[in-house]
Scaffold this motif. Sequence first.
Motif, PDB file in Angstrom:
ATOM      1  N   LEU A  11       0.831  -1.200   0.000  1.00  0.00           N
ATOM      2  CA  LEU A  11       0.000   0.000   0.000  1.00  0.00           C
ATOM      3  C   LEU A  11       0.870   1.255   0.000  1.00  0.00           C
ATOM      4  CD1 LEU A  11      -2.621   1.657   0.388  1.00  0.00           C
ATOM      5  CD2 LEU A  11      -2.350   1.267   2.851  1.00  0.00           C
ATOM      6  N   LEU A  12       1.879   1.289   0.851  1.00  0.00           N
ATOM      7  CA  LEU A  12       2.714   2.484   0.964  1.00  0.00           C
ATOM      8  C   LEU A  12       3.538   2.709  -0.293  1.00  0.00           C
ATOM      9  CD1 LEU A  12       3.781   2.060   4.689  1.00  0.00           C
ATOM     10  CD2 LEU A  12       2.114   3.675   3.749  1.00  0.00           C
ATOM     11  N   ARG A  13       4.012   1.640  -0.875  1.00  0.00           N
ATOM     12  CA  ARG A  13       4.780   1.792  -2.115  1.00  0.00           C
ATOM     13  C   ARG A  13       3.892   2.318  -3.235  1.00  0.00           C
ATOM     14  NH1 ARG A  13       8.129  -2.741  -5.570  1.00  0.00           N
ATOM     15  NH2 ARG A  13       9.587  -1.279  -6.545  1.00  0.00           N
ATOM     16  N   GLN A  14       2.692   1.775  -3.328  1.00  0.00           N
ATOM     17  CA  GLN A  14       1.750   2.220  -4.358  1.00  0.00           C
ATOM     18  C   GLN A  14       1.355   3.680  -4.145  1.00  0.00           C
ATOM     19  OE1 GLN A  14      -1.910  -0.003  -4.360  1.00  0.00           O
ATOM     20  NE2 GLN A  14      -2.637   0.883  -6.271  1.00  0.00           N
ATOM     21  N   SER A  15       1.293   4.107  -2.887  1.00  0.00           N
ATOM     22  CA  SER A  15       0.875   5.467  -2.553  1.00  0.00           C
ATOM     23  C   SER A  15       2.035   6.455  -2.531  1.00  0.00           C
ATOM     24  CB  SER A  15       0.178   5.462  -1.185  1.00  0.00           C
ATOM     25  OG  SER A  15      -0.913   4.571  -1.167  1.00  0.00           O
ATOM     26  N   ASN A  16       3.231   5.997  -2.837  1.00  0.00           N
ATOM     27  CA  ASN A  16       4.428   6.836  -2.810  1.00  0.00           C
ATOM     28  C   ASN A  16       4.633   7.462  -1.431  1.00  0.00           C
ATOM     29  OD1 ASN A  16       6.772   8.051  -3.762  1.00  0.00           O
ATOM     30  ND2 ASN A  16       5.699   9.864  -4.530  1.00  0.00           N
ATOM     31  N   ILE A  17       4.524   6.632  -0.425  1.00  0.00           N
ATOM     32  CA  ILE A  17       4.783   7.031   0.960  1.00  0.00           C
ATOM     33  C   ILE A  17       6.029   6.289   1.423  1.00  0.00           C
ATOM     34  CG2 ILE A  17       3.916   6.984   3.328  1.00  0.00           C
ATOM     35  CD1 ILE A  17       1.064   7.116   2.114  1.00  0.00           C
ATOM     36  N   GLY A  18       7.015   7.019   1.905  1.00  0.00           N
ATOM     37  CA  GLY A  18       8.267   6.402   2.309  1.00  0.00           C
ATOM     38  C   GLY A  18       8.111   5.557   3.561  1.00  0.00           C
ATOM     39  N   VAL A  19       8.981   4.563   3.687  1.00  0.00           N
ATOM     40  CA  VAL A  19       8.982   3.714   4.876  1.00  0.00           C
ATOM     41  C   VAL A  19      10.334   3.839   5.574  1.00  0.00           C
ATOM     42  CG1 VAL A  19       8.781   1.377   5.797  1.00  0.00           C
ATOM     43  CG2 VAL A  19       7.356   2.080   3.862  1.00  0.00           C
ATOM     44  N   LEU A  20      10.286   4.206   6.840  1.00  0.00           N
ATOM     45  CA  LEU A  20      11.471   4.249   7.688  1.00  0.00           C
ATOM     46  C   LEU A  20      11.430   3.016   8.572  1.00  0.00           C
ATOM     47  CD1 LEU A  20      11.314   8.021   8.716  1.00  0.00           C
ATOM     48  CD2 LEU A  20      12.619   6.991   6.846  1.00  0.00           C
ATOM     49  N   ALA A  21      12.393   2.133   8.403  1.00  0.00           N
ATOM     50  CA  ALA A  21      12.390   0.871   9.142  1.00  0.00           C
ATOM     51  C   ALA A  21      13.157   1.013  10.443  1.00  0.00           C
ATOM     52  CB  ALA A  21      13.014  -0.229   8.299  1.00  0.00           C
ATOM     53  N   ARG A  22      12.555   0.556  11.515  1.00  0.00           N
ATOM     54  CA  ARG A  22      13.245   0.504  12.805  1.00  0.00           C
ATOM     55  C   ARG A  22      13.332  -0.952  13.256  1.00  0.00           C
ATOM     56  NH1 ARG A  22       9.580  -0.487  16.828  1.00  0.00           N
ATOM     57  NH2 ARG A  22       7.386   0.009  16.429  1.00  0.00           N
ATOM     58  N   GLY A  23      14.181  -1.215  14.231  1.00  0.00           N
ATOM     59  CA  GLY A  23      14.306  -2.576  14.751  1.00  0.00           C
ATOM     60  C   GLY A  23      14.885  -3.563  13.763  1.00  0.00           C
ATOM     61  N   SER A  24      15.752  -3.090  12.886  1.00  0.00           N
ATOM     62  CA  SER A  24      16.221  -3.938  11.781  1.00  0.00           C
ATOM     63  C   SER A  24      17.170  -5.051  12.204  1.00  0.00           C
ATOM     64  CB  SER A  24      16.907  -3.067  10.719  1.00  0.00           C
ATOM     65  OG  SER A  24      16.010  -2.103  10.212  1.00  0.00           O
ATOM     66  N   VAL A  25      17.771  -4.932  13.370  1.00  0.00           N
ATOM     67  CA  VAL A  25      18.626  -6.020  13.857  1.00  0.00           C
ATOM     68  C   VAL A  25      17.948  -6.759  15.017  1.00  0.00           C
ATOM     69  CG1 VAL A  25      20.752  -4.920  13.073  1.00  0.00           C
ATOM     70  CG2 VAL A  25      19.941  -4.492  15.401  1.00  0.00           C
ATOM     71  N   ALA A  26      16.662  -6.447  15.239  1.00  0.00           N
ATOM     72  CA  ALA A  26      15.844  -7.170  16.230  1.00  0.00           C
ATOM     73  C   ALA A  26      16.510  -7.214  17.599  1.00  0.00           C
ATOM     74  CB  ALA A  26      15.524  -8.573  15.721  1.00  0.00           C
ATOM     75  N   LYS A  27      16.820  -6.039  18.117  1.00  0.00           N
ATOM     76  CA  LYS A  27      17.434  -5.903  19.446  1.00  0.00           C
ATOM     77  C   LYS A  27      18.767  -6.639  19.551  1.00  0.00           C
ATOM     78  CE  LYS A  27      13.019  -5.349  21.860  1.00  0.00           C
ATOM     79  NZ  LYS A  27      12.133  -5.846  22.936  1.00  0.00           N
ATOM     80  N   GLY A  28      19.425  -6.833  18.413  1.00  0.00           N
ATOM     81  CA  GLY A  28      20.718  -7.511  18.410  1.00  0.00           C
ATOM     82  C   GLY A  28      20.622  -9.021  18.316  1.00  0.00           C
ATOM     83  N   LEU A  29      19.404  -9.569  18.293  1.00  0.00           N
ATOM     84  CA  LEU A  29      19.235 -11.022  18.247  1.00  0.00           C
ATOM     85  C   LEU A  29      19.754 -11.629  16.950  1.00  0.00           C
ATOM     86  CD1 LEU A  29      15.654 -11.313  19.810  1.00  0.00           C
ATOM     87  CD2 LEU A  29      17.811 -12.031  20.865  1.00  0.00           C
TER      88      LEU A  29
END
Length: 300
Positions: free
Chosen positions: A188-206
């Motif tokens: 949906l966001l890609r189709q709507s041209n809304i950017g995505v800021l990803a957080r938690g990408s290393v999953a708390k270091g797990l």
Amino acid sequence: MNYHILGRSTLEVSAIGFGCMSLGEDYAVNERLIHLAIASGINLFDTADIYQQGRNEIALGKAIAAAGKRQEVLIATKVGNQPRADGNGWDWNPRKEYILGAVEESLQRLQTDYIDLYQLHGGTIDDPIDETIEAFELLQQQGKIRYYGISSIRPNVIREYAQRSAIASVMMQYSLLDRRPEESCMPLLRQSNIGVLARGSVAKGLLIDKPAAPYLNYTAAEVSQAAREVHALTSHLRGATQVALRFVLQQPAITSAIVGIRTTEQLEEAIKTIDAPILSDAELDILRQSLPVHQYDQHR
């Protein structure tokens, strides 16, 4: 550093963003770290008014002012959690009046007269959404914010803002251990041209160096399996941090990965991702097949 336009905005953001929530209480240490990040090409710094009861915004503001780099960086902060008078926690408040007052305090703490990206720090489907949007758009007209977005993992809330507002971005948790956004939010966001800021990408270091433990709906054994696959794809050119962040950044909907940074080592590891070899389609498939994909079971 690589840069990408954030959704419908004109903001050109670094592929790696600096998550200020992880900063400690030593202003001098924080200042050196932020200055090093700027020198390394990071231009997006994300904070929130409730982090450390406002001291996080103060630390970021001081560091940027000391560097004399305000025009070269992008400040993102958040609003919506109103501190209680007794200092014991906060209450959710997305009302226009509160937002218009809270922004003044954030501007003061950040030592700036405008915020590049002002984000609603959560949200529910029962909020007065039109009133919240009205507040953000008024702040835009006044020049106090350049763009606005939301920080949310709730599909029903994200859909409403995508349809009813001019949000530039959505910040959401996304990693190999949390692929829930892939089902409906990211398309949906890609189709709507809304950017995505990803957080938690290393999953708390797990996924990198922390002992396996349950995470969301995954068991410790499943987390361990995912971490093993990440480490299996490392080489002398690409460590576990780079594999985990590459998995995120190679998702087409993602504009930037906001990485929580507290030490110089963490900063250096995040920056190395930019020059690390990309993951091949076969490597991406290995990672994707390491775990069953879960979906959001609430707020759909």
